[in-house]
Write a protein that holds these residues in place. Structure first.
Motif, PDB file in Angstrom:
ATOM      1  N   ALA A  60       0.440  -1.330   0.461  1.00 33.82           N
ATOM      2  CA  ALA A  60      -0.262  -0.119  -0.673  1.00 33.82           C
ATOM      3  C   ALA A  60       0.799   1.090  -0.155  1.00 33.82           C
ATOM      4  N   ASP A  65      -1.158   4.235  -1.761  1.00 30.87           N
ATOM      5  CA  ASP A  65      -3.223   3.611  -1.511  1.00 30.87           C
ATOM      6  C   ASP A  65      -3.992   4.936  -1.146  1.00 30.87           C
ATOM      7  N   LEU A  66      -4.025   5.850  -1.605  1.00 29.34           N
ATOM      8  CA  LEU A  66      -4.145   7.082  -1.366  1.00 29.34           C
ATOM      9  C   LEU A  66      -6.289   6.607  -0.316  1.00 29.34           C
ATOM     10  N   SER A  67      -6.016   5.431  -1.244  1.00 31.39           N
ATOM     11  CA  SER A  67      -7.736   4.938   0.133  1.00 31.39           C
ATOM     12  C   SER A  67      -7.712   4.657   1.847  1.00 31.39           C
ATOM     13  N   LEU A  68      -5.668   4.051   2.186  1.00 32.98           N
ATOM     14  CA  LEU A  68      -5.638   3.925   3.337  1.00 32.98           C
ATOM     15  C   LEU A  68      -5.332   5.168   4.126  1.00 32.98           C
ATOM     16  N   ARG A  69      -6.242   5.288   5.214  1.00 31.55           N
ATOM     17  CA  ARG A  69      -6.008   6.975   5.727  1.00 31.55           C
ATOM     18  C   ARG A  69      -3.844   7.205   6.246  1.00 31.55           C
ATOM     19  N   VAL A  72      -2.449   8.063   3.794  1.00 35.31           N
ATOM     20  CA  VAL A  72      -2.666   9.330   3.204  1.00 35.31           C
ATOM     21  C   VAL A  72      -1.644   9.973   4.113  1.00 35.31           C
ATOM     22  N   ARG A 149     -10.050   2.781   6.125  1.00 34.96           N
ATOM     23  CA  ARG A 149      -9.985   2.829   5.172  1.00 34.96           C
ATOM     24  C   ARG A 149     -10.145   4.777   5.256  1.00 34.96           C
ATOM     25  N   VAL A 150     -10.333   5.810   3.925  1.00 32.05           N
ATOM     26  CA  VAL A 150     -10.454   7.046   3.729  1.00 32.05           C
ATOM     27  C   VAL A 150     -11.595   7.270   3.075  1.00 32.05           C
ATOM     28  N   SER A 151     -12.513   7.797   2.983  1.00 29.25           N
ATOM     29  CA  SER A 151     -13.752   8.308   2.140  1.00 29.25           C
ATOM     30  C   SER A 151     -14.530   9.610   1.981  1.00 29.25           C
ATOM     31  N   PRO A 152     -13.845  10.025   1.242  1.00 29.59           N
ATOM     32  CA  PRO A 152     -13.392   9.598  -0.350  1.00 29.59           C
ATOM     33  C   PRO A 152     -11.748   9.949  -0.798  1.00 29.59           C
ATOM     34  N   ALA A 153     -10.938   9.724  -1.168  1.00 29.93           N
ATOM     35  CA  ALA A 153      -9.543   9.118  -1.293  1.00 29.93           C
ATOM     36  C   ALA A 153      -8.850  10.873  -2.165  1.00 29.93           C
TER      37      ALA A 153
END
Length: 659
Positions: A60, A65-69, A72, A149-153
């Protein structure tokens, strides 16, 4: 999908760890082989699942992988790949996963390589390891999920702390954790022995390799951290008694005491209760360090958390492990009491003296570290405890210990004469005296304490080498005979010599930098020259550079000696555009064992730059000494007698020297 696989692997690892915590204990109590052997398979499978989770997190970070907090918060697309990977453990969640990975690695190693352990002891040790794994896995899954996860990425992430974007921090934490977590094995052995109600020479022989391995890794980790602070922070120092530095130093000190007391248990079957207590306390202090960097109590580059609730889980584990261990110790320790049959002047007596000084020294560091935190928690007042406190409390305790270190290996077990032992050390004493007098005279009598410290360093190095000379009967036998004896000397003796001599090198390095360093802090413009320790340093120019994720002002310096060009050095002041943090990259030039050190700072309104210049005599010994100590530990580990379950060799030792 990869993140979900990683999280699912952690959940499975937790379930296996819980089973590993219970099933082997039942099997050991009932004497059922199948239930006890379950621990071996559980430890290996648990490692497999944690490896899957760790690999998922590494991937990641590598692909950002910017969907993972966690990605980010601690990475972005502009960061170099090396620092993307090391960003895995440059944060709270990832560092916990690294901790668990190393913990399960040790557990699997014990399961696969501990065939010579008694079945019930091995089952109980692995059960305790399972409990520790389960606690940290639960902490990670329920409070610090690395796969959240973080949303939105977002379009891009933040970045790893710029101070941590360094190759030194790529390898410093893993070694530090190998030390911290390695002491969990000794803790597990202690708890298993308390449950079983049996501690003897074989138990100590099983434990000592694990203690030594953890001590070696922790030594390397602390050394790398010190060197990183020296060249990365730009302040010209190598140790500041920072609370997080102390947090790694305390388990090292107590672990050193444990390493020596376990030797007494193995050889003489005494100090049993004390050794078990040290095993509990050493791991407890490792957990203290883990708590400090995750509690939010400290503001430090080493700290991983600003939210105090993040440290509560570690605090709960700390209380459970320490409290449970000490309660069990109080209940069962009385059954281990055995009369101590040895004279005060003996090898046992020397090792007890060693333990007393080390534990008291660790206590002074503990008080200096936590007293300001306690004061702050109890009221509005804030105090700081800095280097003066530690220099006035810790250093005086170390001086008699360092003197005694050279005498210990010469003493005989059970009973000896101090006059005989000191008589054996007349040559090292003469070397130390000559060195001290030479330094005193060379300094014109202006540095008596430095002369004494260099004499102490020479005492340690010379006495270590002399102990080896006694082993091979150097100057007493023909050279050919001494060479033959040298090949038969146990590796543990060579390891002891390297470790004790490395301690002497460390003392020499600290003394050289403390007593004889030269420092200049001034503002310089291009073309300015300044004298430093017989060198001429000139600032040639300052250029703007663009890095992958930073912009920098690079100062280029020319060093001259005796009017001739000697070296070119650079120092950078970097500005990281994402986090908007500034770091200093010092320029260091080694000259034999000394360092020339230059660090460029902020510009002023007059178009000048603040420059810090240092000459650090013998600075490299500060890190070469501990690395020699760790290398000596690994050499000792290679000794056949240090292998788990291996019987001791019957050796005829030279008179007055012990391995």
């Amino acid at each position: 999908m990869v993140a979900e696989i990683g999280l699912f692997a952690l959940v499975l690892a937790l379930m296996i760890a819980l089973a590993q915590s219970v099933v082997p204990l039942i099997g050991a109590k009932r004497g059922e082989t199948q239930l006890m052997s379950f621990a071996d398979a559980a430890a290996v499978v648990q490692l497999g699942f944690v490896v899957i989770a760790f690999a998922a997190l590494v991937r990641a970070f590598m692909v950002t992988d910017l969907s993972l907090r966690v990605v980010v918060m601690h990475s972005n697309s502009a960061m170099p790949m090396l620092f993307k990977v090391t960003g895995v453990w440059g944060n709270h969640e990832g560092s916990l996963l690294l901790w668990v990975l190393i913990l399960t690695l040790f557990g699997a190693a014990l399961g696969l390589r501990g065939d010579n352990l008694p079945a019930t002891l091995k089952a109980r040790v692995l059960a305790v390891q399972g409990m520790i794994s389960a606690a940290f896995l639960a902490l990670m899954i329920f409070t610090s999920n690395p796969f959240a996860r973080v949303s939105p990425a977002p379009a891009d992430g933040q970045e790893l702390n710029p101070l941590l974007q360094d190759v030194g921090l790529a390898i410093h934490p893993p070694f530090l954790y190998l030390g911290y977590v390695g002491f969990s094995v000794t803790f597990a052995f202690a708890i298993a022995a308390l449950i079983e109600g049996k501690v003897d020479a074989s138990w100590a022989r099983f434990v000592r390799p694990w203690v030594l391995a953890a001590w070696c890794f922790l030594t390397i980790g602390i050394t790398l951290g010190s060197f990183w602070a020296y060249y990365e922070l730009g302040w010209g120092g190598w140790w500041f008694w920072d609370p997080v530095e102390n947090a790694s130093f305390m388990p090292w000190i107590v672990g050193t005491a444990l390493l020596h007391s376990a030797l007494v248990v193995e050889r003489r079957q005494t100090l049993i209760v004390w050794t078990v207590l040290l095993a509990i306390l050493t791991f407890s202090l490792s957990l203290v360090g883990t708590f400090l960097v995750r509690s939010g109590l400290l503001t430090s580059v080493h700290a991983f958390a600003t939210d105090p609730s993040r440290g509560m889980g570690v605090l709960a584990i700390l209380f459970a492990a320490t409290g449970g261990g000490l309660v069990l110790f109080a209940m069962r320790a009385g059954s281990f009491d055995r009369p101590a049959v040895f004279a005060p002047v003996s090898r046992e007596g020397g090792l007890i003296l060693n333990n007393i000084f080390l534990v008291v020294a660790a206590g002074t560091v503990f008080v200096g570290t936590f007293y300001p935190l306690v004061v702050e928690l109890l009221g509005p007042d804030k105090i700081s405890v800095g280097p003066p406190y530690f220099n006035q409390t810790f250093v005086p305790l170390m001086i008699p210990l360092l003197v005694a270190v050279a005498v210990g290996p010469i003493l005989r077990w059970k009973r000896d004469s101090l006059r005989r032992a000191l008589g054996q050390l007349r040559p090292p004493a003469a070397v130390a005296l000559v060195v001290a007098l030479a330094v005193f005279v060379a300094g014109g009598g202006a540095h008596p304490f430095a002369a004494a410290a260099f004499g102490l360093a020479a005492w340690l190095v010379a006495a270590s080498l002399w102990a080896l000379a006694l082993w091979v009967r150097l100057f007493r036998e023909p050279w050919r005979r001494s060479a033959t004896l040298a090949r038969k000397v146990p590796r543990s003796v060579y390891g002891m010599v390297m470790a004790h001599a490395g301690l002497g090198l460390l003392v020499a390095g600290i003394t050289g930098v403390t007593a004889f360093q030269e420092e200049r802090i001034l503002s310089m413009s291009p073309g300015d020259r300044v004298a430093l320790a017989g060198y001429e340093v000139s600032l040639d120019r300052v250029e703007q550079l663009n890095g992958e994720n930073f912009i920098a002002e690079q100062g280029q310096f020319t060093i001259e000696r005796d009017g001739e060009p000697f070296a070119a050095m650079t120092s950078e002041r970097r500005f990281y555009t994402v986090s908007r943090n500034t770091t200093t990259e010092a320029g260091i030039r080694a000259v034999v064992l000394s360092n020339l050190y230059v660090a460029i700072g902020e510009p002023n309104d007059g178009g000048q730059w603040v420059v810090r210049l240092y000459h650090h005599p013998l600075a490299l010994l500060i890190w070469l000494g501990p690395l020699s100590m760790a290398a000596g530990g690994f050499v000792s580990l290679s000794d056949r007698r240090m292998r788990i379950g291996a019987p001791q060799r019957s050796l005829r030792r030279p008179q007055g020297v012990e391995a």
